[in-house]
Design a protein around this motif. Structure first.
Motif, mmCIF file in Angstrom:
data_model
loop_
_atom_site.group_PDB
_atom_site.id
_atom_site.type_symbol
_atom_site.label_atom_id
_atom_site.label_comp_id
_atom_site.label_asym_id
_atom_site.label_seq_id
_atom_site.Cartn_x
_atom_site.Cartn_y
_atom_site.Cartn_z
ATOM 1 N N ILE A 86 0.862 -1.178 0.000
ATOM 2 C CA ILE A 86 0.000 0.000 0.000
ATOM 3 C C ILE A 86 0.901 1.231 0.000
ATOM 4 O O ILE A 86 1.745 1.387 0.880
ATOM 5 C CB ILE A 86 -0.930 0.035 1.231
ATOM 6 N N ALA A 87 0.753 2.071 -0.998
ATOM 7 C CA ALA A 87 1.557 3.286 -1.086
ATOM 8 C C ALA A 87 0.634 4.479 -1.308
ATOM 9 O O ALA A 87 -0.174 4.480 -2.245
ATOM 10 C CB ALA A 87 2.577 3.181 -2.205
ATOM 11 N N PRO A 99 -10.212 9.687 -2.649
ATOM 12 C CA PRO A 99 -8.988 9.129 -3.231
ATOM 13 C C PRO A 99 -9.274 8.208 -4.422
ATOM 14 O O PRO A 99 -10.398 7.735 -4.618
ATOM 15 C CB PRO A 99 -8.372 8.336 -2.075
ATOM 16 N N ILE A 100 -8.229 7.953 -5.193
ATOM 17 C CA ILE A 100 -8.266 7.002 -6.302
ATOM 18 C C ILE A 100 -7.316 5.857 -5.963
ATOM 19 O O ILE A 100 -6.172 6.090 -5.556
ATOM 20 C CB ILE A 100 -7.818 7.647 -7.624
ATOM 21 N N LEU A 101 -7.769 4.634 -6.141
ATOM 22 C CA LEU A 101 -6.924 3.463 -5.971
ATOM 23 C C LEU A 101 -6.428 2.981 -7.331
ATOM 24 O O LEU A 101 -7.195 2.948 -8.296
ATOM 25 C CB LEU A 101 -7.689 2.313 -5.306
ATOM 26 N N LEU A 163 -3.837 9.588 -3.978
ATOM 27 C CA LEU A 163 -3.742 8.445 -4.874
ATOM 28 C C LEU A 163 -3.092 7.298 -4.100
ATOM 29 O O LEU A 163 -2.196 7.527 -3.287
ATOM 30 C CB LEU A 163 -2.875 8.770 -6.094
ATOM 31 N N TYR A 164 -3.548 6.101 -4.346
ATOM 32 C CA TYR A 164 -2.992 4.930 -3.669
ATOM 33 C C TYR A 164 -2.619 3.845 -4.676
ATOM 34 O O TYR A 164 -3.373 3.592 -5.623
ATOM 35 C CB TYR A 164 -4.004 4.300 -2.715
ATOM 36 N N ARG A 184 -10.088 -2.578 4.055
ATOM 37 C CA ARG A 184 -9.435 -1.549 4.864
ATOM 38 C C ARG A 184 -10.221 -0.241 4.827
ATOM 39 O O ARG A 184 -10.547 0.261 3.743
ATOM 40 C CB ARG A 184 -8.011 -1.290 4.343
ATOM 41 N N PRO A 185 -10.503 0.337 5.985
ATOM 42 C CA PRO A 185 -11.297 1.576 6.015
ATOM 43 C C PRO A 185 -10.696 2.703 5.182
ATOM 44 O O PRO A 185 -11.431 3.446 4.516
ATOM 45 C CB PRO A 185 -11.327 1.931 7.506
ATOM 46 N N ASP A 186 -9.356 2.853 5.191
ATOM 47 C CA ASP A 186 -8.760 3.955 4.433
ATOM 48 C C ASP A 186 -8.937 3.753 2.932
ATOM 49 O O ASP A 186 -9.213 4.707 2.191
ATOM 50 C CB ASP A 186 -7.278 4.137 4.784
ATOM 51 N N LEU A 187 -8.850 2.512 2.463
ATOM 52 C CA LEU A 187 -9.015 2.255 1.035
ATOM 53 C C LEU A 187 -10.484 2.281 0.630
ATOM 54 O O LEU A 187 -10.812 2.625 -0.510
ATOM 55 C CB LEU A 187 -8.371 0.923 0.657
#
Length: 467
Positions: A86-87, A99-101, A163-164, A184-187
């Motif tokens: 995860i970055a 955010p965009i994954l 961005l992730y 994952r909550p952040d994602l």
């Protein structure tokens, strides 16, 4: 696993990327870094039997940190011994958008070196191709996306939203890491995910671009073990019943079965657009199916095309066999692995009952050995499609961009199921007849590798603005 629907030879009007442009791409700092990453990770055997995926994850993490990403924003997370990377590329928040994954997978399917013409875990090349396990599926996408994050960081790009990168370590097997990432909550705060492991462009045999496909849905994946048992005995005293024979009869029945034709608006649109461009007898069958999916002649024609059968119906195929315990003994058990790709809207329970009906042998035992994931369709959105069009049309002006349903399965199913719309938008253009992912001598066209170098930076800049 990337299984792009094929669009076969047709007289395209789109020019292939020029030799001069590719030569320039070969020598740029970004090209060198992308190739360096690509070569390094292809040469790590990250199949489930070797445990090599953590090496890929830690290498990618070190490259990102060396490029200037804070150590706290780059994580290798282990779940039951399986890695995920995860970055986070921090944005300034000026857009107020989620955010965009960018997702993909670092593992590969096993490859037996004795079966290959080239060493599967050495990146080799000739004038036209890079060879190696994962050279397409999915280390192509992982290398391109990671190199793009590094490129943007070094350019001083500041996105207007986070961005992730979210790379799994076991997409080809248990998807343990995928489930972790998708929960994952952040994602889960992401507005959407872009998958490096699906979609992409088709070239005809002459190298002309035919179409670009955006993966917006995929079929349910389910696997059963079908087992026949028997008291067995000495091989010198054959019985009228035999576990292997019973299993063989069941396999033959499954092979001969045709599951009912299914369709959605997206698949009908796909065949309508593709049929118009393809022409010929196959193109006419596509148009006839799009006009009337109950046209049996049209669906029968499409069923014999391995690239299209998955888009028209559920498929079940035997993929593995084991049986018997000694050469001079009657088999006490025999087992076949049956893998099904189930059309959206059809339940797993219904398919299991259908398999039992097909084999017509109550003595056979069916055991579901995979988790059932039913993934919804991600309806396309204008900003994503516009960004994809900008990247694709910069290489191949005017090429048709078409949403489609994947007949295989990817990490995207778990993100979609958990409420994150996901689209597969690989930067790779290639002739689909040369797609050897999961097979022998997997290869990626060198022109496709270098031609894709700007793909992700164009899309991320279009979607995340920034300074």
């Amino acid at each position: 696993m990337r299984l792009l629907p094929a669009v076969l030879a047709f007289l395209g009007i789109f020019s292939f990327t020029s030799v001069t442009a590719l030569a320039d791409h070969h020598t740029s700092e970004h090209a060198k870094k992308a190739f360096e990453i690509y070569k390094h990770i292809v040469e790590i055997d990250s199949s489930k039997t070797t445990g090599g995926a953590p090496k890929v994850a830690h290498y990618l993490a070190s490259e990102l940190i060396a490029a200037g990403f804070p150590e706290g924003d780059v994580q290798v997370v282990m779940t039951e011994g399986v890695p995920a990377l995860i970055a986070r590329f921090r944005g300034d928040g000026s857009s107020g958008k989620k955010p965009i994954l960018v997702i993909g997978h670092m593992d590969v399917v096993e490859a037996n070196p004795a079966d290959w013409e080239r060493a599967p875990f050495s990146l080799t090349e000739d004038d036209n191709y890079f060879y190696g396990r994962g050279s397409v599926d999915n280390k192509f996408g992982v290398a391109q996306a990671t190199a793009t994050f590094i490129r943007l960081k070094k350019e001083g790009f500041v996105p207007n939203r986070d961005l992730y990168l979210a790379f799994s370590g076991d997409e080809e097997s248990g998807m343990i890491s995928t489930r972790m990432l998708a929960a994952r909550p952040d994602l889960l705060e992401a507005g959407f995910a872009l998958n490096t492991d699906a979609g992409g462009g088709d070239l005809d045999p002459s190298g002309k671009a035919v179409t670009y496909a955006v993966q917006a849905a995929e079929k349910t994946y389910a696997t059963w073990e079908m087992t026949a048992t028997n008291p067995g005995g000495h091989s010198s005293r054959p019985r009228p019943d035999n576990a292997i024979y019973d299993l063989a009869d069941a396999i033959t029945r499954i092979q001969a079965h045709h599951f009912p034709v299914r369709w959605s608006k997206m698949t009908l649109d796909y065949f309508r657009e593709t049929g118009q461009q393809l022409g010929g007898e196959l193109g006419q069958a596509m148009l006839a199916f799009a006009a009337n999916p109950e046209d049996k002649a049209a669906s029968d024609r499409l069923e014999v095309e391995s690239s299209y059968v998955g888009s028209t119906r559920t498929t079940c195929v035997v993929t593995m066999l084991r049986g018997g315990h000694a050469e001079n003994a009657l088999p006490q058990s025999a087992t076949a692995t049956v893998n099904c790709r189930i059309f959206p809207g059809v339940s797993m329970a219904h398919i299991e009952q259908e398999l039992k009906r097909i084999v017509a042998n109550d003595k056979l035992d069916f055991k579901l050995i995979s988790d059932l994931i039913e993934s919804p369709i991600s309806e396309t959105r204008a900003d994503v499609m516009a960004a994809v069009a900008k990247a694709v049309h910069g290489r191949y002006p005017g090429v048709k961009i078409i949403p489609y349903m994947e007949s295989g399965g990817t990490d995207g199913m778990h993100f979609r199921t958990n409420g994150v719309p996901t689209w597969g938008i690989s930067g790779l253009f290639m002739d689909p007849d040369e797609m050897y992912a999961h097979g022998l001598n997997e290869r990626a066209p060198k022109a496709g590798f270098y031609g894709a170098l700007d793909h992700w930076s164009i899309i991320l800049k279009a979607l995340a603005g920034g300074k």
